[in-house]
Motif scaffolding. Structure first.
Motif, PDB file in Angstrom:
ATOM      1  N   VAL A  64     -12.308  -7.244 -37.327  1.00 29.66           N
ATOM      2  CA  VAL A  64     -10.866  -6.691 -37.061  1.00 29.66           C
ATOM      3  C   VAL A  64     -10.662  -5.662 -36.153  1.00 29.66           C
ATOM      4  N   VAL A  65     -11.266  -4.632 -36.519  1.00 30.74           N
ATOM      5  CA  VAL A  65     -11.157  -3.130 -36.190  1.00 30.74           C
ATOM      6  C   VAL A  65     -11.789  -3.161 -34.800  1.00 30.74           C
ATOM      7  N   GLN A  66     -12.881  -4.339 -34.357  1.00 37.50           N
ATOM      8  CA  GLN A  66     -13.405  -4.399 -33.229  1.00 37.50           C
ATOM      9  C   GLN A  66     -12.576  -5.160 -32.021  1.00 37.50           C
ATOM     10  N   ALA A  67     -11.585  -6.113 -32.604  1.00 37.64           N
ATOM     11  CA  ALA A  67     -10.816  -6.895 -31.904  1.00 37.64           C
ATOM     12  C   ALA A  67      -9.765  -6.239 -31.262  1.00 37.64           C
ATOM     13  N   PRO A  68      -9.585  -6.148 -29.815  1.00 39.51           N
ATOM     14  CA  PRO A  68      -8.556  -5.704 -29.171  1.00 39.51           C
ATOM     15  C   PRO A  68      -6.923  -6.146 -29.469  1.00 39.51           C
ATOM     16  N   PRO A  69      -7.010  -7.421 -29.924  1.00 39.68           N
ATOM     17  CA  PRO A  69      -5.568  -7.906 -30.382  1.00 39.68           C
ATOM     18  C   PRO A  69      -5.048  -7.275 -31.563  1.00 39.68           C
ATOM     19  N   PHE A  70      -5.896  -6.622 -32.353  1.00 39.19           N
ATOM     20  CA  PHE A  70      -5.602  -6.262 -33.721  1.00 39.19           C
ATOM     21  C   PHE A  70      -5.002  -4.761 -33.446  1.00 39.19           C
ATOM     22  N   TRP A  71      -5.353  -4.107 -32.420  1.00 39.67           N
ATOM     23  CA  TRP A  71      -4.825  -2.747 -32.029  1.00 39.67           C
ATOM     24  C   TRP A  71      -3.533  -2.929 -31.395  1.00 39.67           C
ATOM     25  N   LEU A  72      -3.510  -3.972 -30.588  1.00 38.31           N
ATOM     26  CA  LEU A  72      -2.181  -4.200 -29.710  1.00 38.31           C
ATOM     27  C   LEU A  72      -1.154  -4.537 -30.767  1.00 38.31           C
ATOM     28  N   VAL A  73      -1.384  -5.408 -31.706  1.00 43.18           N
ATOM     29  CA  VAL A  73      -0.222  -5.811 -32.637  1.00 43.18           C
ATOM     30  C   VAL A  73       0.103  -4.575 -33.538  1.00 43.18           C
ATOM     31  N   LEU A  74      -1.000  -3.527 -33.990  1.00 40.66           N
ATOM     32  CA  LEU A  74      -0.369  -2.418 -34.786  1.00 40.66           C
ATOM     33  C   LEU A  74       0.236  -1.841 -33.867  1.00 40.66           C
ATOM     34  N   ILE A  75       0.170  -1.337 -32.665  1.00 42.51           N
ATOM     35  CA  ILE A  75       0.750  -0.553 -31.732  1.00 42.51           C
ATOM     36  C   ILE A  75       2.078  -1.178 -31.595  1.00 42.51           C
ATOM     37  N   LEU A  76       2.118  -2.328 -31.345  1.00 45.89           N
ATOM     38  CA  LEU A  76       3.658  -3.053 -31.109  1.00 45.89           C
ATOM     39  C   LEU A  76       4.499  -3.110 -32.495  1.00 45.89           C
TER      40      LEU A  76
END
Length: 456
Positions: A258-270
């Motif tokens: 999860v922490v290595q996946a870009p989609p996780f960080w994008l969803v976290l920011i949005l």
């Protein structure tokens, strides 16, 4: 209408007027803006500005044929051009992925990226950043540059373009995920389930956001956009986690994947961008000044605002929010806002206004109902105001009217009950020509705005 001798603050200028001719002097023109609200019984002759015979003025011939004008200024407005750039770019990549093939994980990343852009383009801090950059242009810059920057309010095209593109990508993702599931590849049932539910929610949001539906059923649009949007974001979290779990390497923990996946960080920011304005939700005291049985003026002191700002207010914060232009006056803390019966207050609420009102987020820049007053009060540029309507003093009271006239002594307030309905195209053109205006800002309903802008 307000006209300015020097360039107006960029966020106040409607720089999209297609057929504004230069003045007879040929010198640079400035900005003009129009209120179509309520006006006082005030003769323009008292201020030395004569409109005698304006109806006999001849308007200049349009410089382009109707087809070209319609294509340039209506069908291909800047909002639609921005939408088109985003959508066409996405579809070019979409076709490439369809031709060469892509797995569900790759398609999921693009879906999340588009949703990320769509959400961020409606975030207060992001919007203010766009306006701050656009308004930073010096007034000495050429008009054609400031004209482009003055259309910053069209950035909504990026929001809608990304949202629609993300929905199209989600359709492809759902089809590809279904295919992988049938082939017993990596995709699981929960991933497919969440994908189709999110797709249904996004399609519903798009339907209710269609301009005609949004205008005719604004409250329905607000509720569906908010509640369906929140639900979609929550399910996107589920979708992303399930998708990452489906594709994680053997022996790799879910947390590490999860922490290595870009989609996780994008969803976290949005998600944080959606939550942030609600963290500033509060019920603030308000002092109400009843101007008439038609409108009330609210005074707030919890924050200071600038010309062009609007704030969001509500009496029912879960289901209904409305944006109102703020009226800031130099040297005075806080701000005020004029709210009419047409703007979601009924007769009883005006007669007995609330003592407290819910507010959310921060003051944000944007083109909102009647944003001219704070620009007039700021006195940063010479302004010529034309305000056409019936009985402004009866409707808005002497205090507001006198303060505007004091700030802009040459204002023209055209009482339609005394003088009848004017030819707004010719009346506006006369003011633009005599004041040597550089641009025109129109604050009115859509039919009249289009009539004046396009000279119909």
């Amino acid at each position: 209408m307000v006209t300015l001798k020097t360039p107006a603050p960029i966020h106040q200028v409607d720089a999209s007027i297609p057929e504004l001719p230069k003045s007879s002097s040929g010198s640079p023109t400035t900005a003009s803006s129009m209120f179509d609200g309520k006006a006082e019984d005030f003769s323009t002759e008292e201020k030395g500005i004569s409109w005698d015979g304006y109806a006999d003025d001849e308007l200049p011939e349009k410089t382009q044929v109707k087809l070209v004008r319609n294509l340039r200024f209506q069908i291909f407005s800047l909002y639609r051009r921005l939408f088109g750039i985003v959508f066409v770019t996405n579809m070019a990549v979409f076709i490439a992925y369809c031709v060469r093939g892509a797995n569900a994980l790759q398609l999921g990343k693009i879906v999340v990226a588009n949703i990320f852009v769509a959400v961020l383009m409606r975030q207060d801090y992001v919007i203010n950043a766009f306006y701050t950059v656009a308004c930073a242009a010096p007034r000495s810059w050429p008009l054609w540059i400031r004209r482009i920057l003055g259309r910053v309010y069209s950035i909504g095209g990026i929001h809608s373009g990304s949202a629609v593109s993300g929905t199209v990508w989600l359709i492809l993702f759902s089809a590809r995920a279904t295919q992988e599931f049938i082939r017993k590849e990596k995709i699981s049932i929960p991933t497919i389930t969440f994908a189709y539910i999110v797709l249904a929610l996004l399609l519903g949001i798009i339907v209710f956001a269609y301009p005609k539906a949004r205008t005719s059923r604004h409250d329905t649009f607000e509720v569906t956009h908010r509640l369906m949007g929140w639900t979609a974001v929550a399910l996107v979290w589920c979708l992303v986690i399930c998708l990452i779990n489906d594709y994680r390497e053997p022996g790799q923990t879910l947390g590490s994947a999860v922490v290595q996946a870009p989609p996780f960080w994008l969803v976290l920011i949005l998600t944080c961008s959606i939550i942030l304005p609600w963290l500033r939700l509060r019920k603030v005291p308000v002092r109400a000044e009843v101007l008439s049985d038609h409108c009330v003026r609210f005074y707030f002191d919890y924050v200071n605002t600038h010309p062009g700002h609007f704030t969001r207010m509500s009496l029912d914060p879960l289901f209904e929010w409305h944006s109102f232009a703020t009226i800031s006056e130099p040297g005075k803390p806080g701000y005020s806002a004029v709210v009419s019966r047409a703007r979601r207050l009924d007769e009883q609420e005006i007669a007995d206004p609330p003592k407290e009102i819910w507010v959310r987020g921060i003051p944000c820049y944007g083109v909102r109902h009647r944003p001219i007053a704070p620009v007039v009060f700021a006195k940063k540029v010479p302004i010529q105001l034309l305000w056409t309507a019936p009985a402004v003093r009866k409707t808005f009271g002497d205090k507001l009217v006198d303060s505007l006239l004091e700030a802009a002594p040459n204002s023209v307030i055209y009482d339609t009950r005394v003088h009848g309905k004017p030819d707004m195209v010719k009346l506006t053109y006369r003011m633009v020509r005599e004041f040597n205006a550089e641009a025109v800002v129109i604050i009115s309903n859509q039919p009249l705005t289009q009539k004046v802008v396009y000279g119909r």
